[in-house]
Write an enzyme that holds these catalytic residues in place. Structure first.
Site, PDB file in Angstrom:
ATOM      1  N   CYS A 104       3.204  -8.704   4.316  1.00 26.48           N
ATOM      2  CA  CYS A 104       2.801  -7.805   5.397  1.00 26.48           C
ATOM      3  C   CYS A 104       1.304  -7.951   5.660  1.00 26.48           C
ATOM      4  CB  CYS A 104       3.155  -6.368   5.056  1.00 26.48           C
ATOM      5  SG  CYS A 104       4.922  -6.025   5.246  1.00 26.48           S
ATOM      6  N   HIS A 161      -0.297  -2.574   8.578  1.00 27.70           N
ATOM      7  CA  HIS A 161      -0.481  -1.280   7.912  1.00 27.70           C
ATOM      8  C   HIS A 161      -1.885  -1.135   7.341  1.00 27.70           C
ATOM      9  CE1 HIS A 161      -0.269  -2.801   3.719  1.00 27.70           C
ATOM     10  NE2 HIS A 161       0.591  -3.679   4.194  1.00 27.70           N
TER      11      HIS A 161
END
Length: 567
Positions: A483, A464
């Protein structure tokens, strides 16, 4: 009386007819059985292009001899099974010897064994009986081949050692990789096919080993470092200076230059104590290979990497060769690869790296998992569903101190699928998990930035964007909760959609200017590998090293070096 005689004759004739019919039936059955056996024998040959008539030897072994061999030779059930299958498919014909003596394949394989022992300092495959018999077969060919018992023993020792060697050299540790925090599936390798190819060689052709190309490149570097080890290793830098730069002079630079010449970073050693321009460029090359800031200055971080012993580097190479045994021999044509300790995302197209970018990975307490996924969706202006652990450990304490925390951070609370008013909830009543979910609404300050990339997995990990762009300039980038933040999300999105004519830069930008969540399917999906390598050879042929940020090298070292006698 006459009638009786005729009756006897009829009965005898009838019996003879029955015998003839039965005999014919037996012959038919036998013939069918023979044909079936011929077809069966033909079917069990692995590959007729490998097993042509001239590839077979003129010596035979039998299953009883193999069974007797296992009474004295220690082998696992899987290796016993491999050996039995191998000779069954060859119709019990020899693989390594013929009536003239050792085949070229036998000498090639024996040479590979010696190389393996030297490269990995692993004596576990050494066998004195094999060495003795092989030497006798080489030096006294005509006499040795007449000694049937020794010939059969050498044949079986070579085959059994091959399967042990193949398992160690190409599959690695038998420990479940999941216990070593590696979740990329391992494919079982076919050593029967490898051995088929090896024993069919007649002109010294090279057999393609069942390992990834990166393993082969790293193996060559291991051999080079073994040679450096024999010659005394790499010189270290001893100095009380915390920083040495262009124009400085110091006696420690003599060793710095020697070191960089040996590693290939410096082409010509002027043997002076002066910090020259060529030395600065060599230091930059060294820093690039170590993942340091490429400033051409010898600072404390650079000295630390300079002074890591050759034995440490060799172990680091071997640990990563072990990991490379686990990845697929052939990767997909197009794939993404995140190397966690390198803090980089590599993009491969048609099996070649086309570009790369900096990433931020999970900190040591929130490790990014090692696995494979298939990227299937791009989400523009995403919501961020806050993980339960972050709600419990970070948001709830802040919410108790300041109820306006959620509004200031553009967050909302959900009960099921419905948004609820946080002011109506007594947050002080909760000390751990709460019966609500939290999410951050799309926007420029969303923790996921403006784009995220989904590849379904059990670890809730994805790629992301991020509003914290400054972190990409750090040399060590382990800051996330697991992440992976990427530095060029829009470029990646356009790359993944390059074949979809319904998407272009203008359309993407138009949607990104809004706060409307938009999901785009990626078809076909693209493989994503989240891997962990602290030593590898890059696409320019340079050997790279990185720090073991999750201490996974140390964990794996205990497994592989515990099996070696002299690591």
């Amino acid at each position: 009386m006459g009638v009786y005689c005729i009756s006897i004759v009829d009965k005898n004739a009838f019996r003879r007819q029955i015998i003839v019919i039965l005999t014919c039936l037996v012959l038919i059955i036998i013939g069918a059985s023979c044909n079936k056996e011929k077809r069966r024998r033909k079917a069990i040959l692995a590959d007729e292009s490998v097993y042509s008539s001239q590839n077979f030897t003129d010596l035979l072994i039998d299953s009883l001899t193999i069974k007797s061999f296992f009474q004295t030779f220690t082998a696992t059930d899987s290796i016993k099974s491999e050996i039995n299958e191998f000779y069954s498919r060859r119709n019990y014909q020899f693989a390594w010897l013929n009536k003239q003596g050792l085949t070229l394949s036998a000498t090639n394989f024996y040479s590979q064994l010696q190389s393996y022992s030297r490269d990995f300092a692993d004596n576990s495959l050494n066998n004195n009986q094999l060495d003795s018999l092989f030497m006798a077969a080489q030096t006294e060919e005509k006499l040795f081949i007449l000694q049937k018992k020794q010939v059969k023993q050498l044949e079986l020792l070579l085959t059994s050692t091959f399967f042990k060697y193949a398992q160690k050299n190409f599959s690695g540790t038998t420990k479940d990789p999941i216990d070593l925090e590696w979740f990329i599936p391992r494919k079982k390798k076919n050593y029967q096919t490898l051995l088929d190819s090896l024993v069919s060689l007649t002109k010294g052709e090279k057999v393609q080993e069942p390992v990834n190309q990166y393993y082969i490149l790293l193996k060559a570097k291991l051999r080079a470092y073994r040679e450096l080890q024999k010659k005394g290793g790499l010189p270290t830098i001893i100095t009380d200076k915390k920083l040495l730069v262009l124009g400085d002079s110091n006696t420690c630079l003599l060793n710095a230059k020697k070191h960089l010449v040996l590693t290939g970073d410096l082409k010509l050693n002027d043997n002076t104590i002066f910090f020259t321009d060529s030395l600065a460029k060599a230091v930059q090359r060294f820093q690039r290979r170590m993942g340091l800031v490429e400033n051409g200055k010898i600072n404390q971080a650079t000295i630390i990497e300079f002074n890591k012993p050759i034995d440490f580097r060799i172990k680091q190479i071997m640990v990563n060769m072990e990991r490379l045994r686990w990845i697929p021999v052939e990767m997909e044509n197009d794939y993404l690869l995140v190397n966690i300790p390198e803090f980089r995302l590599h993009i491969f197209q048609n099996s070649k790296q086309v570009w790369q970018m900096n990433v931020v990975v999970g900190k040591a307490a929130k490790k990014t998992s090692i696995f494979r996924g298939d990227l299937s969706k791009i989400v523009l202006n995403p919501y961020w569903g806050v993980p339960t652990s972050i709600v419990r450990d970070e948001i709830l304490p802040k919410l108790k101190r300041n109820p306006s925390y959620l509004a200031r951070n553009n967050m909302e609370v959900l009960s099921g699928n419905s948004v609820v008013n946080p002011a109506n909830i007594n947050w002080n009543a909760y000390s751990g998990n709460v019966p609500f979910s939290f999410r951050q609404k799309p926007g420029n300050h969303n923790s996921l930035g403006k784009i995220k990339f989904l590849f379904p997995n059990n670890f809730s990990i994805y790629l992301h964007d991020t509003p914290s762009k400054g972190l990409f300039n750090e040399s060590r980038r382990a800051f996330s909760h697991g992440c992976i933040r990427i530095s060029e999300p829009k470029k990646l999105a356009l790359y993944l959609l390059r074949k979809d004519t319904s998407w272009n830069d203008e359309k993407l930008e138009e949607i990104l200017k809004t706060d409307n969540e938009t999901v785009i399917k990626v078809n076909p999906t693209v493989a994503v590998y989240i891997a962990y390598f602290t030593a590898w050879v890059d696409n320019t042929g340079q050997l790279n090293f990185r720090n073991d940020i999750y201490n996974l090298d140390e964990k794996l070292s205990k497994e592989i070096f515990g099996e070696l006698q002299n690591p």
